[in-house]
Scaffold this motif. Structure first.
Motif, short mmCIF file in Angstrom:
data_model
loop_
_atom_site.label_atom_id
_atom_site.label_comp_id
_atom_site.label_asym_id
_atom_site.label_seq_id
_atom_site.Cartn_x
_atom_site.Cartn_y
_atom_site.Cartn_z
N ASP A 30 0.83 -1.21 0.00
CA ASP A 30 0.00 0.00 0.00
C ASP A 30 0.87 1.26 0.00
OD1 ASP A 30 -2.24 -1.57 0.01
OD2 ASP A 30 -2.69 -1.30 2.15
N PHE A 31 1.94 1.22 0.77
CA PHE A 31 2.84 2.38 0.85
C PHE A 31 3.49 2.66 -0.51
CE2 PHE A 31 7.18 3.99 1.33
CZ PHE A 31 6.93 5.20 1.97
N ILE A 32 3.98 1.63 -1.19
CA ILE A 32 4.72 1.83 -2.43
C ILE A 32 3.77 2.24 -3.56
CG2 ILE A 32 4.74 -0.45 -3.55
CD1 ILE A 32 7.82 1.75 -2.82
N ILE A 33 2.52 1.76 -3.52
CA ILE A 33 1.54 2.15 -4.53
C ILE A 33 1.13 3.61 -4.35
CG2 ILE A 33 -0.85 1.80 -5.30
CD1 ILE A 33 -0.39 -1.23 -4.81
N ALA A 34 0.86 4.01 -3.11
CA ALA A 34 0.53 5.41 -2.85
C ALA A 34 1.69 6.31 -3.24
CB ALA A 34 0.18 5.59 -1.37
N ASP A 35 2.90 5.87 -2.98
CA ASP A 35 4.10 6.62 -3.35
C ASP A 35 4.20 6.76 -4.86
OD1 ASP A 35 6.80 7.76 -2.69
OD2 ASP A 35 7.45 6.03 -3.88
N TYR A 36 3.89 5.68 -5.59
CA TYR A 36 3.92 5.71 -7.06
C TYR A 36 2.96 6.77 -7.59
CZ TYR A 36 3.89 3.94 -11.89
OH TYR A 36 3.99 3.83 -13.26
N ARG B 181 12.92 4.12 4.15
CA ARG B 181 11.66 4.12 4.90
C ARG B 181 11.16 2.69 5.18
NH1 ARG B 181 7.11 7.63 4.79
NH2 ARG B 181 5.54 6.78 6.21
N ILE B 182 11.25 1.80 4.20
CA ILE B 182 10.65 0.46 4.38
C ILE B 182 11.68 -0.66 4.49
CG2 ILE B 182 8.52 1.12 3.19
CD1 ILE B 182 9.49 -0.31 0.72
N GLY B 183 12.97 -0.33 4.32
CA GLY B 183 13.99 -1.33 4.56
C GLY B 183 14.11 -2.37 3.47
N ARG B 184 13.74 -2.04 2.23
CA ARG B 184 13.90 -2.93 1.08
C ARG B 184 15.06 -2.42 0.22
NH1 ARG B 184 10.96 -7.86 1.12
NH2 ARG B 184 9.11 -7.51 2.41
N THR B 185 15.58 -3.29 -0.66
CA THR B 185 16.66 -2.86 -1.54
C THR B 185 16.13 -1.95 -2.64
OG1 THR B 185 16.41 -4.72 -3.08
CG2 THR B 185 17.84 -5.06 -1.16
N GLU B 186 17.01 -1.15 -3.24
CA GLU B 186 16.60 -0.28 -4.35
C GLU B 186 16.05 -1.09 -5.51
OE1 GLU B 186 18.60 3.17 -5.75
OE2 GLU B 186 19.93 3.23 -4.01
N GLY B 187 16.71 -2.23 -5.79
CA GLY B 187 16.24 -3.07 -6.88
C GLY B 187 14.85 -3.60 -6.64
N SER B 188 14.57 -3.99 -5.39
CA SER B 188 13.24 -4.50 -5.05
C SER B 188 12.19 -3.42 -5.20
CB SER B 188 13.26 -5.05 -3.63
OG SER B 188 11.99 -5.53 -3.25
N VAL B 189 12.49 -2.21 -4.74
CA VAL B 189 11.55 -1.09 -4.86
C VAL B 189 11.31 -0.74 -6.32
CG1 VAL B 189 11.24 1.38 -4.39
CG2 VAL B 189 12.06 -0.14 -2.58
N GLU B 190 12.38 -0.72 -7.10
CA GLU B 190 12.22 -0.38 -8.52
C GLU B 190 11.38 -1.42 -9.25
OE1 GLU B 190 14.81 1.10 -12.38
OE2 GLU B 190 15.86 0.30 -10.62
N ARG B 191 11.58 -2.69 -8.93
CA ARG B 191 10.77 -3.74 -9.58
C ARG B 191 9.30 -3.60 -9.22
NH1 ARG B 191 15.42 -6.70 -8.49
NH2 ARG B 191 14.61 -7.46 -6.47
N LYS B 192 9.02 -3.21 -7.98
CA LYS B 192 7.62 -3.00 -7.60
C LYS B 192 7.02 -1.83 -8.38
CE LYS B 192 6.23 -6.08 -4.57
NZ LYS B 192 7.17 -7.13 -4.99
N HIS B 193 7.81 -0.77 -8.56
CA HIS B 193 7.33 0.35 -9.38
C HIS B 193 7.04 -0.11 -10.81
CE1 HIS B 193 9.30 3.50 -6.53
NE2 HIS B 193 8.01 3.41 -6.30
#
Length: 277
Positions: free
Chosen positions: A17-23, A48-60
């Motif tokens: 939910d956090f990463i979608i709202a951020d997107y 903020r959420i303690g995930r890797t940059e690669g993981s966050v980018e893939r979610k985006h």
């Protein structure tokens, strides 16, 4: 800092939910022309959420892939990554249910007194029907982009206004100011029902009877074609054209379809008239 103990673990609903709202926050900034640094922004999300940059980018990128199916604009640079988990679909459903305004992004231009530069592209080629994930199909049905575009009066009017200005400017460019003065916005002046929206001309004086279809989605986003419009296209095949505007909220792009329309798109009956006699 990314938490090494979380590598390989599924994302929680709160994280999704956090990463979608951020997107969507970044997307609104981009559509409104607000500058921001994607890399710096992504690093702040990592902290903020303690995930890797690669993981966050893939979610985006996963989010981009789903939004494309919903005919919504996506963030530039986040190439769609279609191998998304069910949690992304469920998270986007939760977000859009709470924030229905994000289903109708504002056009990048409010008025088209002067036509922006448009290049008439080749239309997409009709593709075979591909298998789609059932959860994604359900999401698309819930937030139906075809119905949404059809009912979005301001989007439809803005698209017609653009084509009206574009047709006049095209004739002026061909030194046919006389014909440019005769271009009519029929749906605005006479109301709906004619089977087309704009009465224009080729530079040689031949009529162009244009039905405008506008979307914030991609080139291949489906659209509604009424029985009246299809019938009219068969009655006046030499003059009738569909002007399909897409990616409208960011930078409008255009292609045209000419009869027989049935050979260029896949037509499916979507409703029935129910009567007692």
């Amino acid at each position: 800092m990314a938490d090494e103990n979380r590598f390989g673990l599924d994302w929680s609903d709160d994280e999704v939910d956090f990463i979608i709202a951020d997107y969507f926050e970044m997307l609104r900034a981009e559509l409104n022309g607000v500058d921001y640094n994607k890399s710096a922004h992504r690093r702040s999300r990592v902290e903020r959420i303690g995930r890797t940059e690669g993981s966050v980018e893939r979610k985006h990128q996963n989010i981009s892939a789903v939004l494309i199916e919903l005919a919504l604009p996506t963030i530039s640079g986040y190439k769609p990554l279609p191998n998304f988990q069910k949690s992304i679909i469920e998270g986007i459903e939760r977000y859009l249910t709470r924030n229905p305004g994000d289903l109708i992004p504002e056009p990048s231009a409010k008025s088209f007194g002067e036509a922006p530069s448009l290049f008439v592209e080749q239309p997409p080629v009709l593709q075979t029907v591909a298998h789609r994930d059932k959860e994604l199909v359900r999401l698309v049905r819930k937030f139906d982009p075809v119905e949404r575009d059809f009912r979005n009066r301001s989007l439809g009017k803005a698209g017609e206004e653009l084509i009206f200005a574009f047709e006049r400017q095209r004739l002026i460019t061909h030194d046919r100011t006389d014909l440019a003065r005769k271009v009519r916005w029929v749906s605005q002046e006479d109301g709906d029902g004619a089977g087309y929206d704009i009465h224009s001309f080729d530079h040689n004086g031949s009529e162009r009877l244009i039905e405008v279809k506008t979307t914030n989605g991609l080139q291949t986003t489906p659209f509604y074609l009424t029985r009246n419009e299809l019938s009219f296209s068969n009655e006046r095949p030499r003059e009738f054209r569909i002007c399909r505007l897409y990616d409208f909220s960011r930078k409008p792009k255009l292609f045209e379809l000419e009869p027989p329309i049935e050979k260029l798109v896949r037509l499916e009956p979507l409703s029935f008239a129910a009567s007692f006699h």
